[in-house]
Design an enzyme around this catalytic site. Structure first.
Site, PDB file in Angstrom:
ATOM      1  N   ARG A   1       4.690   3.329  13.881  1.00 46.61           N
ATOM      2  CA  ARG A   1       4.526   3.435  12.310  1.00 46.61           C
ATOM      3  C   ARG A   1       3.018   4.147  11.901  1.00 46.61           C
ATOM      4  NH1 ARG A   1       5.209  -2.043   9.932  1.00 46.61           N
ATOM      5  NH2 ARG A   1       5.047  -1.243   7.911  1.00 46.61           N
TER       6      ARG A   1
ATOM      7  N   ARG B   1       8.047  -9.500   9.234  1.00 48.11           N
ATOM      8  CA  ARG B   1       8.907  -8.083   8.810  1.00 48.11           C
ATOM      9  C   ARG B   1       9.363  -7.666  10.369  1.00 48.11           C
ATOM     10  NH1 ARG B   1       6.183  -4.173   4.501  1.00 48.11           N
ATOM     11  NH2 ARG B   1       6.775  -2.771   6.089  1.00 48.11           N
TER      12      ARG B   1
HETATM   13  P1  AMP Z   1       6.423   0.334   3.618  1.00 48.17           P
HETATM   14  O1  AMP Z   1       6.766  -1.078   2.963  1.00 48.17           O
HETATM   15  O2  AMP Z   1       5.937   1.296   2.624  1.00 48.17           O
HETATM   16  O3  AMP Z   1       5.643  -0.022   4.697  1.00 48.17           O
HETATM   17  O4  AMP Z   1       7.886   0.871   4.059  1.00 48.17           O
HETATM   18  C1  AMP Z   1       8.518   0.364   5.188  1.00 48.17           C
HETATM   19  C2  AMP Z   1       9.564   1.561   5.629  1.00 48.17           C
HETATM   20  O5  AMP Z   1      10.585   1.827   4.690  1.00 48.17           O
HETATM   21  C3  AMP Z   1       8.778   2.740   6.430  1.00 48.17           C
HETATM   22  O6  AMP Z   1       8.388   2.249   7.854  1.00 48.17           O
HETATM   23  C4  AMP Z   1      10.078   3.638   6.309  1.00 48.17           C
HETATM   24  O7  AMP Z   1      10.978   3.524   7.235  1.00 48.17           O
HETATM   25  C5  AMP Z   1      10.695   3.266   5.006  1.00 48.17           C
HETATM   26  N1  AMP Z   1      10.105   4.055   3.846  1.00 48.17           N
HETATM   27  C6  AMP Z   1       9.429   3.765   2.656  1.00 48.17           C
HETATM   28  N2  AMP Z   1       9.002   4.544   1.918  1.00 48.17           N
HETATM   29  C7  AMP Z   1       9.447   5.828   2.633  1.00 48.17           C
HETATM   30  C8  AMP Z   1       9.355   7.139   2.211  1.00 48.17           C
HETATM   31  N3  AMP Z   1       8.659   7.493   1.197  1.00 48.17           N
HETATM   32  N4  AMP Z   1       9.962   8.107   2.735  1.00 48.17           N
HETATM   33  C9  AMP Z   1      10.643   7.699   4.282  1.00 48.17           C
HETATM   34  N5  AMP Z   1      10.732   6.567   4.550  1.00 48.17           N
HETATM   35  C10 AMP Z   1      10.116   5.481   3.773  1.00 48.17           C
END
Ligand code: AMP
Length: 215
Positions: A173, A162
């Protein structure tokens, strides 16, 4: 019987996505992952996806306006089902908005599950994480290897890293998680049932522990 509504919280790379999809399969729940919804929009190059991609690439949070729209649609689509929510809420403000959305729909959170993992272990894990862009299966070059190197076991597509799993982005992050998301744990400690599971070990053992602690 009341429908089951679970929130899973944990830092990026804590294994929450992997565990959420297993919990969903085992308990017949919809898996509502905002990260997957956003990646899908990015790969389809929709206007929402193009807007979100700028933030995701840098490891930053996507604006609430986009996220609330996605969650509202997902809740409408799964209103007769139980669900597990993965990646949302990510800030105390999002947690407040979720409470309002659920109250309007007459729904309630049953459990909040926290997967706890040391940040340095996460940096190592994510450096080796690979995903299938087609069917979303998740692998690890060290611990969850594909049968044929580089090819997804489930669908045969070429697995990829990714873009936000590069180390500098992972560190951003993790900082965003510590600053914005970790305070939600205290929010739910006051409001709903909260259970914490150690996410450092083997996937099967963690899943068994989750099944023990979930009501
Ligand atoms: P994840 O797969 O949950 O790690 O999400 C990947 C990316 O999507 C994150 O680093 C954020 O940029 C964005 N993202 C996912 N969920 C949210 C949320 N609830 N609020 C804001 N950004 C989000």
């Amino acid at each position: 019987m009341a429908l089951e509504h679970i929130i899973i919280l944990g830092a990026p790379g804590s294994g929450k996505g992997t565990q959420a999809s297993r919990i969903a399969r085992e308990r017949g729940l919809a898996h509502l992952s905002t990260g997957d919804m956003l990646r899908d929009a990015v790969s389809r190059k929709t206007p929402l996806g193009l807007e979100a991609e700028r933030f995701m690439k840098g490891g930053l949070l996507v604006p609430d306006g986009i996220i609330f729209g996605l969650i509202g649609e997902a809740l409408d689509a799964s209103k007769d089902k139980g669900w597990i929510m993965d990646g949302f809420p990510r800030t105390v403000a999002q947690a407040g908005e979720l409470s309002r959305m659920l109250e309007k729909r007459g729904e309630k959170i049953g459990s909040v599950l926290v997967i706890d993992v040391d940040p340095e272990l996460i940096v190592r894990r994510l450096a080796n994480r690979r995903v299938c862009p087609k069917c979303k299966a998740v692998y690890n070059l060290d611990t969850i290897k594909t049968r044929v190197p580089g090819k997804c076991d489930a669908c045969g597509a070429a697995i990829v890293k990714r873009p936000d799993d590069e180390e500098a982005t992972v560190r951003t992050r993790l900082e965003v998680y510590a600053r914005e998301t970790a305070p939600i744990i205290d929010f739910y400690r006051k409001v709903d049932g909260l259970v914490v599971v150690n996410g450092a070990g083997d996937i099967e053992e963690i899943f068994a522990e989750i099944n023990r602690v979930l009501k």
